[in-house]
Design a protein around this motif. Structure first.
Motif, short mmCIF file in Angstrom:
data_model
loop_
_atom_site.label_atom_id
_atom_site.label_comp_id
_atom_site.label_asym_id
_atom_site.label_seq_id
_atom_site.Cartn_x
_atom_site.Cartn_y
_atom_site.Cartn_z
N ASP A 39 48.63 47.76 36.63
CA ASP A 39 49.47 46.56 36.51
C ASP A 39 49.08 45.59 37.63
OD1 ASP A 39 51.35 44.63 36.19
OD2 ASP A 39 53.09 45.92 36.49
N VAL A 41 50.45 42.91 38.56
CA VAL A 41 51.61 42.48 39.35
C VAL A 41 51.87 43.46 40.49
CG1 VAL A 41 54.09 42.01 39.30
CG2 VAL A 41 52.64 41.25 37.42
N GLU A 42 51.73 44.74 40.20
CA GLU A 42 51.94 45.76 41.22
C GLU A 42 50.88 45.66 42.32
OE1 GLU A 42 51.79 50.62 41.55
OE2 GLU A 42 52.39 49.70 39.65
N LYS A 52 59.93 36.38 40.54
CA LYS A 52 59.94 36.22 39.10
C LYS A 52 60.14 34.75 38.75
CE LYS A 52 60.17 38.11 34.89
NZ LYS A 52 59.02 38.79 34.27
N ASN A 56 56.35 34.95 34.13
CA ASN A 56 55.33 35.25 35.13
C ASN A 56 55.95 35.45 36.51
OD1 ASN A 56 53.33 34.90 33.14
ND2 ASN A 56 53.26 32.70 33.52
N TYR A 57 55.08 35.69 37.49
CA TYR A 57 55.48 35.80 38.88
C TYR A 57 54.71 34.74 39.68
CZ TYR A 57 57.46 40.35 37.64
OH TYR A 57 58.20 41.36 37.09
N SER A 74 50.36 36.79 35.81
CA SER A 74 50.89 37.03 34.47
C SER A 74 50.84 38.52 34.15
CB SER A 74 50.08 36.25 33.43
OG SER A 74 50.43 36.66 32.12
N GLN A 75 52.01 39.11 33.89
CA GLN A 75 52.03 40.52 33.52
C GLN A 75 51.55 40.71 32.09
OE1 GLN A 75 55.87 42.46 34.22
NE2 GLN A 75 54.72 44.09 35.23
N ASP A 76 51.82 39.74 31.25
CA ASP A 76 51.39 39.85 29.85
C ASP A 76 49.87 39.83 29.74
OD1 ASP A 76 54.04 39.88 29.11
OD2 ASP A 76 54.12 37.72 28.67
N GLN A 78 47.80 40.19 32.35
CA GLN A 78 47.18 40.96 33.43
C GLN A 78 46.13 40.11 34.15
OE1 GLN A 78 47.81 44.30 34.68
NE2 GLN A 78 49.70 43.61 33.68
N TYR A 80 45.67 36.74 37.28
CA TYR A 80 46.26 35.85 38.28
C TYR A 80 45.46 34.54 38.31
CZ TYR A 80 42.43 37.05 41.49
OH TYR A 80 41.18 37.22 42.06
N ASN A 90 41.33 39.42 37.41
CA ASN A 90 42.20 40.56 37.12
C ASN A 90 42.45 41.35 38.40
OD1 ASN A 90 39.78 41.91 37.55
ND2 ASN A 90 39.33 42.05 35.37
#
Length: 628
Positions: A39, A41-42, A52, A56-57, A74-76, A78, A80, A90
């Protein structure tokens, strides 16, 4: 199988490490699977404070200095992206950029998070294993030498060295942090120490620890009666040494020669220590020598680095700009310092995308950072850094030196010099603002200067790429920056081939098995061969993975430039274009083939020798080529 030295008492080739070998290519299918499990985001959130924001973040970009968040994850998708500096990618690319990791190391780190073991195709290749073993043995050897120098600094014989360091005001803590040591006043002290541990003299020579006389073949220690500064890579591994003489011997400062693990045009002394002191560096100060770096560190200025006997290179600056948003060049205020500053300006201009800053600091005559920080103190020196001249100010100042801008002729020379510099600057806000300032100072309309730059760029394209057949001329818009020496407009034939492979890596399957057709001696030729070999070895089909392999190299900048250029050829026509390019290169090579090869084949046939099928085909190709 890798070898490690655990302590001074270990024999150099004695112990084995059970970690997997680094040799071999990482399969594309594993990279795809790894990225599917991770992930982004992680990964990013462990290093950047994210909030949040809708789906997105967002947060402050870690790759340039900003006060308003423009960095989105973007988590969807994957993915940035920074809308300020353009950084994107990525999870793998983020680790490479943020932690300054090479591609394989970033893959290893991501895989370890998932408890996955990284497979390597061709890892059982004896040659690849031998190269990896040799690299690791070299690093171990240099670490062993570093330990030897540090131990000798504590002995009675190093009294003069300790007194020198005390006079320079270096605390024991700073000496330990930078790993400072002492090379004894002995022709063979290190040589004996390493030889007793089973290390061949030839290996010691190869890694720059010994010097070998050409006349007698005798070897002796390179560093003698010197304070020794280990030069470390981004992981803190010793890769070379610098030595400051204590007596009257010459040269005063001596660096290790280049070796399999040390390339002075890439490395910066003190960068590892600066990052250890502050993982969120915002600015880096480039000084001349390692004593300047260490002295500034003693006074709490922990963002200084030094080049190693070379001028600051584009590779040095590319590496720094991946870590910080601002670079400050520090020079003596004399004529030589000004000349060095001009060279630095030429080097940094092509890298000045929006969001980056470069400044120029000139010291009082007769002073260096070491002496000045002792005389003025840390706060005053820090103020000098903050008030250093911005790139724009230095550029206009240099162009106006010795010129009376009230005179038309002098204003013309002033404007021409600035325009010449702006040709090297990437498109962006900074370039537009400098053009506006030039118009203001010269009294010439900005549009006129923009037209002159366009004409100049067109001339460069015609000069560099005008010999290419019209059918293969590039039709893309110029990219936002390019490597010096290469036109930003039309591409040559090899550049076109390389661009096709960057955008469509799977096209490599259409290429002939041998690479004799590729003109490796032309611009982009050697890089094209390297890309083809890499795509074949790793089976890579992702442009992102291909670019990651070249991350941090000048060649990588070229590939990124080609990736940014839009391919206006329809996808279904790209394979045919590549075939046409390869055939053009083959025919070009045939036309260059010496007549002697044809004569040799005909002579063999006249003498009754039966030509093979391959010989007959080759003769046909040669004769056909000559008839064109």
């Amino acid at each position: 199988m890798c070898f490690f030295v655990h302590d001074l008492g270990s024999r150099f080739f004695a112990t084995q490490d059970s970690s997997p070998p680094m040799a071999g290519q990482i399969p594309q299918r594993f990279i795809d699977d790894l990225l599917a499990r991770v992930d982004v985001v992680e990964v990013v959130g462990e290093r950047v404070a994210l909030k949040k924001s809708g789906r997105n973040y967002s947060g402050l970009c870690p790759f340039h200095q900003e006060k308003t968040p423009s960095f989105t994850v973007s988590q969807d998708k994957q993915f940035y992206h920074c809308f300020g500096c353009g950084a994107h990618g990525n999870a793998l690319r983020f680790l490479m950029e943020y932690d300054n990791l090479r591609f394989p190391e970033a893959v290893e780190q991501l895989a370890s998070r998932q408890g996955m073991e990284v497979p390597r195709e061709g890892a059982d290749d004896p040659r690849a294993q031998a190269r990896e073993r040799k690299r690791q043995e070299g690093v171990n050897l240099l670490e062993l030498a570093a330990n030897f120098f540090r131990e000798r600094l504590r002995m009675t014989e190093a009294g003069a060295a300790r007194a020198y360091l005390e006079r320079r005001g270096l605390s024991a803590e700073v000496q330990a942090e930078f790993g400072i040591g002492y090379a004894p006043h002995d022709w063979e002290a290190l040589k004996r120490h390493l030889s007793e541990r089973g290390i061949p003299e030839a290996v010691q020579v190869e890694y720059g620890l010994l010097v070998q006389r050409e006349d007698s073949g005798r070897t002796y220690d390179r560093f003698r009666d010197r304070v020794v500064f280990p030069i470390r890579d981004f992981k803190g591994r010793t890769i070379a040494f610098g030595g400051r003489v204590l007596g009257d011997a010459k040269p005063k400062y001596l660096n290790s020669p280049e070796s399999p693990v040390f390339h002075k045009g890439r490395e910066l002394y003190g960068l590892f220590e600066a990052r250890q002191a502050n993982r969120q560096l915002e600015r880096v100060l480039i000084v001349e020598g390692y004593m300047d770096v260490v002295a500034l560190a003693q006074f709490g200025i922990r963002n200084a680095v030094a080049t190693l006997g070379t001028a600051t290179s584009e590779e040095h600056l590319s590496r720094l700009f991946r870590l910080v948003g601002e670079v400050v060049f520090c020079f003596d205020g004399d004529r030589a310092g000004r000349q060095a500053a001009n060279r630095a300006l030429e080097t940094v201009l092509p890298l000045m995308i929006d969001g980056r800053q470069a400044r120029f600091l000139f010291l009082p005559e007769g002073e260096d950072p070491d002496s000045l920080v002792r005389r003025e103190g840390a706060d005053a020196f820090a103020d000098r850094i903050t008030c250093a001249s911005p790139l724009s100010e230095f550029l206009f100042e240099q162009a106006s030196l010795g010129r009376d801008l009230a005179r038309v002729e002098d204003r013309e020379r002033f404007a021409s010099q600035v325009l010449k510099a702006l040709q090297r600057l990437p498109e962006g806000v900074l370039k537009s603002m400098l053009l506006a300032e030039l118009a203001k100072r010269s009294g010439v309309d900005q549009a006129r200067f923009e037209a002159l730059l366009t004409l100049s760029a067109a001339y460069e394209v015609e000069r560099d790429g005008g010999s290419s057949p019209q059918a293969f001329e590039s039709r893309e818009e110029p990219s936002k920056g390019h490597i010096p020496g290469r036109a930003a407009g039309a591409l040559g034939l090899v550049g076109r081939t390389l661009q096709l492979l960057v955008h469509e890596p799977r096209l490599v399957e259409r290429l002939p098995e041998t690479l004799e057709w590729c003109p490796a001696d032309e611009p982009d030729g050697a890089l094209c061969v390297e890309v083809i070999e890499l795509l074949r070895a790793g089976g890579y089909r992702s442009p992102q993975v291909l670019l990651a392999h070249f991350h941090g190299r000048v060649e990588g900048q070229r590939l990124v430039e080609l990736a940014r250029r839009e391919l206006l050829i329809p996808r279904e026509a790209r394979a045919n274009e590549l075939d046409g390019l390869v055939e053009h290169f083959r025919q070009q090579r045939l036309r260059r083939t010496p007549q002697s090869e044809i004569d040799s084949l005909l002579a063999r046939e006249r003498n009754g020798e039966r030509l093979t099928r391959e010989d007959r085909q080759r003769l046909k190709e040669l004769l056909t080529a000559l008839s064109r």
